[in-house]
Design an enzyme around this catalytic site. Structure first.
Site, PDB file in Angstrom:
ATOM      1  N   HIS A  76       0.795  -1.285  -0.075  1.00  0.00           N
ATOM      2  CA  HIS A  76       0.112  -0.034  -0.108  1.00  0.00           C
ATOM      3  C   HIS A  76       0.771   1.282   0.078  1.00  0.00           C
ATOM      4  CE1 HIS A  76      -3.402  -2.781   1.011  1.00  0.00           C
ATOM      5  NE2 HIS A  76      -2.685  -3.052   2.044  1.00  0.00           N
ATOM      6  N   HIS A  98      -7.165  -4.570  -0.746  1.00  0.00           N
ATOM      7  CA  HIS A  98      -6.343  -5.768  -1.457  1.00  0.00           C
ATOM      8  C   HIS A  98      -7.149  -6.401  -2.136  1.00  0.00           C
ATOM      9  CE1 HIS A  98      -6.056  -5.131   3.228  1.00  0.00           C
ATOM     10  NE2 HIS A  98      -4.722  -5.321   3.029  1.00  0.00           N
TER      11      HIS A  98
END
Lengths: 330, 330
Positions: free
Chosen positions: A56, A218
């Site tokens: 991320h 995700h």
């Protein structure tokens, strides 16, 4: 799937070596996977620690520095870090004023940070925790009970970080962090899946001509799949669900966040549509941040996060910050 | 190919509307396609103007602001802007101290900026020009006679911008810009092609399992195609050709630049290998910048740029800058 890597097994360690080489203002413990600002602990200051699965970036390691996080703990890709990392981070940044754990709401992260808080307190470190759960797309999705933590994490880390930099005590830093989370909502869309190094290819299927509305960071499923929509239509959809849930009564901070592979040219075009859609709903925007900040590896798509602010929160947002991923005024 | 757009025809205008909405410190003339810092012309300051095809964001519009460019002229995607844009930009930023045009070496850009310089001088604006041609991959490629201008553009715009902000006269700003270009070299690789909105799909073919060594920022062919290489091997190749050509005799600025779709996790791992490869060749790195700065829409891949610096150039690099795409100390 081609990737700019050596082998999947060393992707996180390699990135940490890169952080160490590129940012001498950080101490990067590659073996134990902890990134700490070099001048920690800062005397008289509450320490801010966050972390989560890698993939991320710049979240969280890229937000370590003065005015934001004191330390970050990167896990394997899309996998929670372990309590040992968090305890090390807490010990490295605690000046005696206590430490705030900023936790995105994923089951593994919550469990591990809870355990780390207990272990750190056993070592005499005062720990407070704030859970970030801003994603309005779904409740109880893959990996999560309740809402997922996404873009608001950046607002929480920046604003609570500024409060800590001003010398606010732990109780106040915690309450500000909690308030920022409560005043924030996010919604994301995916135009393509993301590919993890270990899998070597896409982690989910997204048919040609369809997008995922409400995707998680995700690649978790969102609300629905639809035939591909225009930037205008996507902005209307995302703004509508976020504003409906937040019902902002004062100006907002706006994050127009790229998921990783969407060109900035597209992201700014989308930002124009988001501003239009907010204006049509009488939502005033105090500040806008556009870019890849809370990403999902090579996913194409974008998310928006709104945070309703008053003068004090806006002042803390504007305060100087000096990190690899976010920097101004310092 | 899914894109976060309305229709291909309005992609550039939509992005400019986004720039206008998100950055009140800029004046964005969407119709005439000129981005100008709001406080231009700055009294007593040389004006810096750049521009080029869109699709490389944040270059150039994201680099307009104090300490860097005064104005930018975005063309259509991968297409030179026209002289009228450049003349408008020059007129908007000229304080009477003259204007420097920073031009990436592509045939269309060079012709149009040359014509614009003549037109601006007819209007009484003193114009100097500097050509950026740092890409060591090939000479005389698609779109270019001589070397292509790529990552060094960021160094030229930042360092010459800092000199102008200090009040340096046009002659000195020009000579610094020229020097930065002469001291800079770049090399890029592509793991995937890029897709333009108008084409709606990839602009070239890159077979599975192969990479393009020496790719240009529009996907122009490079030196060769090879079977996919590791990050370690790519860094060795890129560093070798750049160092061989530059032969730096003092520390360098290093830009590890993402082409647009490469995750930051991979980019930092690559940065670690670039630092290693430079160290093995006794090249010291004074500063590193990692991120998507000179992009090629959604291309996966990366480039490196080295700029040999002395104390004065390093001081100008470190000077405050406040733009959408690059900001520190202000």
């Amino acid at each position: 799937m081609k990737m700019l890597i050596n082998v999947p097994e060393t992707v996180v360690a390699d990135a940490l070596r890169g952080m160490a080489a590129c940012h001498p203002e950080l101490i990067v413990d590659v073996e134990n996977r902890v990134i700490v600002r070099r001048d920690a602990p800062v005397e008289g200051k509450v320490g801010l620690v966050s972390g989560g699965g890698s993939g991320h970036e710049p979240l969280h390691g890229g937000f370590v520095g003065s005015g934001m996080l004191d330390a970050a703990c990167p896990g394997e890709v899309f996998t929670s870090p372990v309590p040992d990392q968090m305890v090390r981070a807490a010990a490295a940044v605690d000046s005696g004023k206590g430490v705030l754990f900023i936790i995105k709401n994923y089951t593994g992260d919550v469990l591990n940070f809870d355990m780390a808080a207990e272990l750190a307190e056993d070592e005499g470190i005062q720990v407070a925790k704030v859970l970030v759960n801003d994603d309005v797309a779904v409740t109880d999705s893959l990996y999560t009970a309740g809402r997922r933590g996404t873009g608001a994490t950046l607002f929480v880390e920046k604003i609570a970080g500024a409060a800590a930099a001003e010398g606010a005590p732990l109780e106040r830093v915690e309450s500000i962090a909690r308030r920022v989370n409560e005043l924030s909502r996010s919604f994301g869309v995916a135009l393509s899946p993301c590919s993890t190094p270990s899998k070597g290819g896409p982690t989910f299927e997204l048919p040609a001509g369809e997008l995922e509305l409400g995707v998680g960071i995700h690649g978790e499923p969102g609300r629905e799949r639809r035939a591909m929509m225009t930037s205008h239509e996507i902005a209307d959809y995302a703004v509508q669900v976020v504003v409906e849930d937040l019902r902002p009564e004062s100006p907002v901070l706006l994050l127009v966040n790229g998921m990783g592979a969407t060109p900035q040219l597209e992201l700014y075009g989308f930002a124009a549509e988001v501003h239009r859609a907010l204006g049509e709903r009488q939502v005033a925007v105090a500040r806008t941040l556009v870019g890849n900040y809370v990403t999902s590896l090579d996913m194409a798509g974008a998310s928006i996060t709104l945070c309703q602010v008053d003068e004090d929160l806006l002042r803390l947002w504007d305060a100087p910050v000096r990190t690899a991923g976010l920097r101004w005024g310092a």
